[in-house]
Scaffold this active site. Structure first.
Site, PDB file in Angstrom:
ATOM      1  N   LYS A   1       0.862  -1.189   0.000  1.00  0.00           N
ATOM      2  CA  LYS A   1       0.000   0.000   0.000  1.00  0.00           C
ATOM      3  C   LYS A   1       0.887   1.222   0.000  1.00  0.00           C
ATOM      4  O   LYS A   1       2.019   1.173   0.474  1.00  0.00           O
ATOM      5  CB  LYS A   1      -0.880   0.014   1.252  1.00  0.00           C
TER       6      LYS A   1
ATOM      7  N   ASP B   1      -7.045   4.334  -4.490  1.00  0.00           N
ATOM      8  CA  ASP B   1      -7.709   4.203  -3.186  1.00  0.00           C
ATOM      9  C   ASP B   1      -8.317   5.589  -2.942  1.00  0.00           C
ATOM     10  O   ASP B   1      -8.551   6.336  -3.916  1.00  0.00           O
ATOM     11  CB  ASP B   1      -6.699   3.796  -2.090  1.00  0.00           C
TER      12      ASP B   1
HETATM   13  P1  NDP Z   1     -12.952   7.892  -2.914  1.00  0.00           P
HETATM   14  O1  NDP Z   1     -11.884   8.867  -2.727  1.00  0.00           O
HETATM   15  O2  NDP Z   1     -13.524   7.650  -4.269  1.00  0.00           O
HETATM   16  O3  NDP Z   1     -14.170   8.222  -1.952  1.00  0.00           O
HETATM   17  C1  NDP Z   1     -13.987   8.291  -0.580  1.00  0.00           C
HETATM   18  C2  NDP Z   1     -15.304   8.655   0.060  1.00  0.00           C
HETATM   19  O4  NDP Z   1     -15.200   8.496   1.478  1.00  0.00           O
HETATM   20  C3  NDP Z   1     -15.675  10.112  -0.180  1.00  0.00           C
HETATM   21  O5  NDP Z   1     -17.085  10.218  -0.169  1.00  0.00           O
HETATM   22  C4  NDP Z   1     -15.057  10.797   1.031  1.00  0.00           C
HETATM   23  O6  NDP Z   1     -15.648  12.045   1.361  1.00  0.00           O
HETATM   24  C5  NDP Z   1     -15.323   9.778   2.114  1.00  0.00           C
HETATM   25  N1  NDP Z   1     -14.289   9.939   3.147  1.00  0.00           N
HETATM   26  C6  NDP Z   1     -12.952   9.772   2.999  1.00  0.00           C
HETATM   27  N2  NDP Z   1     -12.312  10.037   4.143  1.00  0.00           N
HETATM   28  C7  NDP Z   1     -13.254  10.390   5.010  1.00  0.00           C
HETATM   29  C8  NDP Z   1     -13.216  10.778   6.357  1.00  0.00           C
HETATM   30  N3  NDP Z   1     -12.044  10.870   7.044  1.00  0.00           N
HETATM   31  N4  NDP Z   1     -14.409  11.059   6.958  1.00  0.00           N
HETATM   32  C9  NDP Z   1     -15.572  10.964   6.271  1.00  0.00           C
HETATM   33  N5  NDP Z   1     -15.667  10.600   4.989  1.00  0.00           N
HETATM   34  C10 NDP Z   1     -14.527  10.312   4.370  1.00  0.00           C
HETATM   35  O7  NDP Z   1     -12.388   6.517  -2.308  1.00  0.00           O
HETATM   36  P2  NDP Z   1     -12.888   5.024  -2.533  1.00  0.00           P
HETATM   37  O8  NDP Z   1     -14.349   4.991  -2.731  1.00  0.00           O
HETATM   38  O9  NDP Z   1     -12.014   4.400  -3.525  1.00  0.00           O
HETATM   39  O10 NDP Z   1     -12.508   4.370  -1.131  1.00  0.00           O
HETATM   40  C11 NDP Z   1     -13.442   4.286  -0.046  1.00  0.00           C
HETATM   41  C12 NDP Z   1     -12.999   3.198   0.910  1.00  0.00           C
HETATM   42  O11 NDP Z   1     -12.951   1.938   0.217  1.00  0.00           O
HETATM   43  C13 NDP Z   1     -11.612   3.372   1.524  1.00  0.00           C
HETATM   44  O12 NDP Z   1     -11.611   2.822   2.818  1.00  0.00           O
HETATM   45  C14 NDP Z   1     -10.729   2.509   0.621  1.00  0.00           C
HETATM   46  O13 NDP Z   1      -9.562   2.111   1.274  1.00  0.00           O
HETATM   47  C15 NDP Z   1     -11.672   1.348   0.370  1.00  0.00           C
HETATM   48  N6  NDP Z   1     -11.395   0.511  -0.803  1.00  0.00           N
HETATM   49  C16 NDP Z   1     -11.291   1.050  -2.051  1.00  0.00           C
HETATM   50  C17 NDP Z   1     -11.067   0.237  -3.138  1.00  0.00           C
HETATM   51  C18 NDP Z   1     -11.032   0.768  -4.523  1.00  0.00           C
HETATM   52  O14 NDP Z   1     -10.911  -0.049  -5.452  1.00  0.00           O
HETATM   53  N7  NDP Z   1     -11.146   2.056  -4.754  1.00  0.00           N
HETATM   54  C19 NDP Z   1     -10.881  -1.220  -2.978  1.00  0.00           C
HETATM   55  C20 NDP Z   1     -11.093  -1.698  -1.630  1.00  0.00           C
HETATM   56  C21 NDP Z   1     -11.322  -0.843  -0.592  1.00  0.00           C
HETATM   57  P3  NDP Z   1     -14.847  13.408   1.054  1.00  0.00           P
HETATM   58  O15 NDP Z   1     -14.880  13.529  -0.437  1.00  0.00           O
HETATM   59  O16 NDP Z   1     -15.590  14.447   1.765  1.00  0.00           O
HETATM   60  O17 NDP Z   1     -13.447  13.212   1.573  1.00  0.00           O
HETATM   61  O1  2IT Z   2      -7.947  -1.478  -0.681  1.00  0.00           O
HETATM   62  C1  2IT Z   2      -7.879  -1.984  -1.818  1.00  0.00           C
HETATM   63  O2  2IT Z   2      -7.994  -3.206  -1.987  1.00  0.00           O
HETATM   64  C2  2IT Z   2      -7.678  -1.095  -2.967  1.00  0.00           C
HETATM   65  N1  2IT Z   2      -7.635   0.117  -2.780  1.00  0.00           N
HETATM   66  C3  2IT Z   2      -7.525  -1.664  -4.347  1.00  0.00           C
HETATM   67  C4  2IT Z   2      -6.113  -2.119  -4.569  1.00  0.00           C
HETATM   68  C5  2IT Z   2      -5.777  -2.552  -5.969  1.00  0.00           C
HETATM   69  O3  2IT Z   2      -4.598  -2.845  -6.181  1.00  0.00           O
HETATM   70  O4  2IT Z   2      -6.652  -2.603  -6.850  1.00  0.00           O
END
Ligand code: NDP
Ligand code: 2IT
Length: 449
Positions: A129, A169
């Protein structure tokens, strides 16, 4: 003879002594370690090989300066990280997070979780990561590009298609992957699958954008099936409004449920008519707007500012925390249970506190832990790597079909491991054990490295 509990406790004491200030990392480690006690009782050779102490120490941590120039001509400096945690079963694989809260503890917790998650997918990918405390909010496209180019200038020295393959992420989506990829290519003069989440015209995979959200819903579908239920008519809460949340909502609607709420860090919206996904996509993916704009655009939707209420107070059957770590605490878990929630599927990484997880498990809620429920994103990243290696591309249906099968497989393997080790129905324990066993076997075979 040392028992599994004695061994696990002694390693955890060392981890605490050496990383006492890394709260998130210790939280992730504590949960996994607690699950693994019966594994060490069954396989004492892993104690002799001191496998756990080796696994919990990252193979490598790179921390670096990221200097860049903003639109006013001022020099800014951020801190960049890449934690290469485990290469036991494949090249390091895991996302990059750009958020002001990023520090070494956050990246280590995410990298540690990634080891087990990636193992669960059945794909040949190790755990890593990275990220930066850079805040993309309010930055121009040019500022984002300059930051990404500076970040990649250092990161490029440590990654490679067979070494370490980053992806997105929080704060890193298609735009950022584009700038990062373009600069890697320029530095190396190599067109290679060094990043995943790429655009469809330059090596990306169909269904990668949708994969994490869809996968978390496919996982929930398996949990519901095991209780003799399905999505029809179920009301769902989905926190966040980013990549994971948007596609979780889209798939929930496709399968007959109704998502009525979502959020960002400024607050949450409640829309009793069901979240309008196209509107949400336009606001969040195109306009990069705040969530209050959703409520302004929909007649029956209301906005509640952060601190004035919680999305988890809304009555619902299903909950999908898809924003960030520790966004769902014990009190909120109790409220969800009192309001009749039957399943929780974690789209985000470590969104529920350890206390909240206990509330769900003790109440008989079907609980899909992050490393199982949100593994669809990285699983399709591995499929993107496979397509890149084969210089080919598969159809949306093909990739989505593989994603579905992978999520079903993760559910089945986690449920089976929980049962085998005497904790039937506990998918936290099951996912931790199933993810661990494959990595442990590989580490054991590869000697003391
Ligand atoms: P994005 O940046 O697309 O979206 C993040 C969302 O979460 C936004 O709505 C953001 O709001 C909100 N958010 C982030 N930090 C905070 C905080 N401290 N308090 C409140 N709201 C918060 O990210 P993703 O959708 O990609 O990721 C979301 C989660 O999923 C994370 O935990 C990530 O690690 C996990 N994840 C993502 C994967 C992926 O493929 N993208 C795969 C597996 C897990 P704001 O815009 O106001 O910050
Ligand atoms: O938390 C996660 O699994 C991710 N943000 C996706 C990682 C990836 O390599 O696609």
């Amino acid at each position: 003879m040392t028992t599994g509990k004695q061994y696990v406790d002694s390693v955890f004491e060392k981890v605490k002594a050496q990383n006492g200030h890394e709260a998130e990392f210790l939280q992730a480690v504590e949960e996994v370690f607690a699950s693994l006690v019966p594994v060490f009782d069954k396989y004492p050779k892993y104690i002799e090989e001191n496998l756990l102490e080796r696994l919990v120490e990252p193979e490598r941590i790179v921390s670096f300066r990221v200097p860049w120039v903003d639109d006013k001509g001022q020099v800014q400096v951020n801190r960049g990280f890449r934690v290469q945690f485990s290469s036991a079963i494949g090249p390091y694989k895991g996302g990059l997070r750009f958020h002001p809260s990023v520090n070494q503890s956050i990246i280590k917790f995410l990298g540690f979780e990634q080891i087990f998650k990636n193992s669960l997918t059945g794909q040949p990918i190790g755990g890593g990561k990275g990220g930066s405390n850079f805040d993309p909010k309010g930055k121009s496209d040019n500022e984002i590009m300059r930051f990404c180019q500076s970040f990649m200038t250092e990161l490029s020295k440590h990654i490679g298609a067979d070494t370490d393959v980053p992806a997105g992420d929080i704060g890193v989506g298609g735009r950022e992957i584009g700038y990062l990829y373009g600069y890697y290519k320029r530095l190396r003069n190599e067109y290679t699958g060094v990043l995943t989440g790429k655009g469809l015209t330059w090596g990306g995979s169909l269904a990668r954008t949708e994969a994490t959200g869809y996968g978390a819903v496919y996982f929930a579908e398996q949990m519901l099936k095991a209780r003799g239920e399905d999505f029809n008519g179920k009301v769902a809460l989905v926190s966040g409004s980013g990549n994971v949340a948007i596609y979780a909502i889209e798939k929930l609607h496709a399968l007959g449920a109704k998502a009525v709420a979502c959020s960002d860090s400024s607050g949450f919206v409640y829309d009793p008519d069901g979240i309008d996904v196209e509107l949400l996509k336009d606001l969040k993916e195109v306009k990069r707007a705040r969530i209050v704009e959703y409520a302004n655009a929909r007649p029956n939707a209301t906005f509640t500012a952060a601190g004035e209420g919680s999305i988890w107070d809304i009555k619902a059957d299903l909950a999908f925390p898809c924003a960030t770590q520790n966004e769902l605490n014990e009190e909120q878990a109790k409220t969800l249970v009192a309001n009749g929630v039957i399943a929780v599927s974690e789209g985000a990484n470590m969104p529920s506190t350890l206390e909240a997880i206990d509330v769900f498990l003790n109440a008989g809620v079907s609980f899909g832990p992050a490393k199982a429920a949100n593994a669809g994103g990285v699983a399709v990243s591995a499929l993107e790597m496979a397509q890149n290696s084969g210089r080919t591309s598969w159809t949306f249906e093909e990739v989505d079909g593989k994603l579905y099968d992978i999520m079903k497989g993760i559910y089945e393997n986690s449920a089976a491991a929980a049962k085998e080790f005497g904790q039937e129905g506990n998918l936290v324990v099951g996912a931790n054990i199933a993810g661990f066993l494959k990595v442990a076997e590989a580490m054991s075979a590869q000697g003391i490295v």
